[in-house]
Design an enzyme around this catalytic site. Structure first.
Site, PDB file in Angstrom:
ATOM      1  N   LYS A  36      19.345  37.602 -32.099  1.00  0.00           N
ATOM      2  CA  LYS A  36      18.081  38.037 -32.692  1.00  0.00           C
ATOM      3  C   LYS A  36      17.856  39.461 -32.206  1.00  0.00           C
ATOM      4  CE  LYS A  36      15.655  33.583 -33.109  1.00  0.00           C
ATOM      5  NZ  LYS A  36      16.792  32.706 -32.793  1.00  0.00           N
ATOM      6  N   ASP A  54      23.284  33.995 -27.713  1.00  0.00           N
ATOM      7  CA  ASP A  54      22.367  35.089 -28.011  1.00  0.00           C
ATOM      8  C   ASP A  54      23.012  36.426 -27.648  1.00  0.00           C
ATOM      9  OD1 ASP A  54      20.367  33.455 -28.910  1.00  0.00           O
ATOM     10  OD2 ASP A  54      19.191  33.512 -27.064  1.00  0.00           O
TER      11      ASP A  54
END
Length: 410
Positions: free
Chosen positions: A223, A201
């Site tokens: 994200k 991430d």
């Protein structure tokens, strides 16, 4: 010029790159791994690439680096103290190295280390020490030795200096902590050093990626807030597919995998596919980031509870599962994650529900990192202050009496 046996004659040295220009050509996963470590060293990073990963784009948006989306041209190393050729085109990398030679700028060539004038060692940091290991181009060996040294320094025992033996299988969901790479757990760091594939991430500690061996496949699963994002289903499929191909996969997340990290969704996907999963808890930013800013989420005689709330949807959104009226009636600490963009709505909801408008609020941006900023306000003024100070994600918002604490106490 590079020599055939340059890997045997490299001179290991520590560079002070703080505030000095570093040119990085290429914006893929290889560049991303190097940029995180350069940023932690305070370098003035300039990236030129046709396309860039979401993490690199995010760093540019936050002003941590500059990014130009275009082809490399001769002259891009002008003013650089250090350079990295990280494209997937050998010809372009060779041209970058050639320019570096003319300008007498040390340059790492990521696709062929022997052709560059500098080599990136396997590195680690521990208690004020920086350890660097070169192994004549054998990246697996240098990474394994580095990890073994780190284990010994941390008192966790020395691991085998080898990539064979009891290698983990399946998928490990690893919490990377709030951002500072030193705050990952010992177990998480050890599993990361054994990975064949790392699915990371954008909030995962980026300098940890620079410690990985060259053969490790790094997949950007970022994200970004209101930006590019990899769909959760696609992430699940990557974890399963790589594990079934016999690879040991580490899913590296920021904070803890189970605190708004969708970790259990990924565990379910792997379990359903018959892939074994190891879960390594991480230090959640909800507690550690306020702590790094001198704010305890609880304090004797002041608060008997703290509540952690996701701010990814507004209070009046039909998907919201939070009872904001009930939260407004609490007297303890409220910690909001992913709430910067909607802070005005959350503050209004709490005030409307009865929380005093002068309730102290602290906003901590880039907590535990060298760029950490702390903004102090109250519920009535926090939204305006956030806009005035240009506070951006990632940031943690702490609401309650403890948010007004200083080193002198409440």
């Amino acid at each position: 010029m590079p020599t055939e046996n340059a890997d045997e004659t490299n001179y290991l040295v520590g560079l002070n790159l703080s505030g000095r220009r570093v040119a990085v050509v290429g914006g893929g996963s290889v560049a991303q791994r190097r940029i995180g470590l350069l940023a932690s060293a305070g370098a003035d990073i300039h990236v030129v690439a046709r396309v860039a990963t979401p993490v690199i784009e995010s760093m540019a948006t936050k002003g941590q680096i500059t990014l130009e989306l275009r082809d490399y041209v001769d002259g891009d190393l002008d003013g650089a103290w250090y350079a990295m050729a990280c494209t997937d085109e050998p010809g372009t990398n060779a041209a970058i190295v050639a320019e570096a030679e003319r300008r007498r700028v040390f340059c790492v060539r990521a696709d062929n280390a022997r052709e560059g004038s500098a080599v990136t060692p396997a590195t680690a940091r521990h208690d004020g020490l920086t350890v660097g290991v070169l192994a004549g181009g054998d990246h697996r060996r240098s990474a394994a030795v580095r990890t073994s040294i780190l284990d010994a320094l941390s008192g966790s025992g020395t691991s085998e200096i080898s990539d064979t033996g009891n290698k983990p299988v399946g998928v490990a969901l690893v919490g990377g902590g709030p951002g500072d790479p030193d705050l990952i757990t010992v177990r998480g760091r050890r599993l990361l050093s054994q990975a064949d594939v790392v699915v990371a991430d954008h909030l995962a500690p980026q300098p940890l990626l620079a410690e990985l061996a060259q053969h490790v496949e790094v997949i950007d699963a970022a994200k970004l807030p209101y930006g590019r994002a990899m769909a959760q289903q696609a992430i699940n499929e990557i974890l399963v597919d790589r594990a079934k191909a016999g690879k040991f996969v580490v899913r590296l997340k920021g904070g803890d995998p189970y605190v708004f990290g969708r970790g259990f969704e990924e565990l379910e996907a792997c379990t359903e596919a018959g892939v074994p999963v190891t879960v390594v808890p991480g230090i959640t930013s909800a507690i550690s980031v306020p702590s790094a800013a001198g704010i305890p989420v609880t304090h004797r005689g002041v608060t008997h509870e703290f509540v952690v709330v996701s701010g990814h949807v507004a209070p009046d959104h039909p998907d919201s599962l939070t009872d904001w009226e009930a939260l407004a009636k609490l007297r303890g600490t409220l910690v909001l994650l992913m709430a910067v963009a909607r802070i005005e709505q959350f503050a209004d909801a709490l005030i409307s529900g009865g929380r005093p408008s002068d309730t102290p609020v602290s906003v901590v941006q880039e907590g535990t990192l060298r760029h950490q900023r702390v903004l102090r306000a109250d519920l009535a003024t926090v939204a305006a202050r956030v806009r005035e100070e240009d506070i951006r994600p990632p940031a943690i918002i702490v609401i309650g009496p403890v948010a007004g604490f200083t080193t002198e106490g409440p």
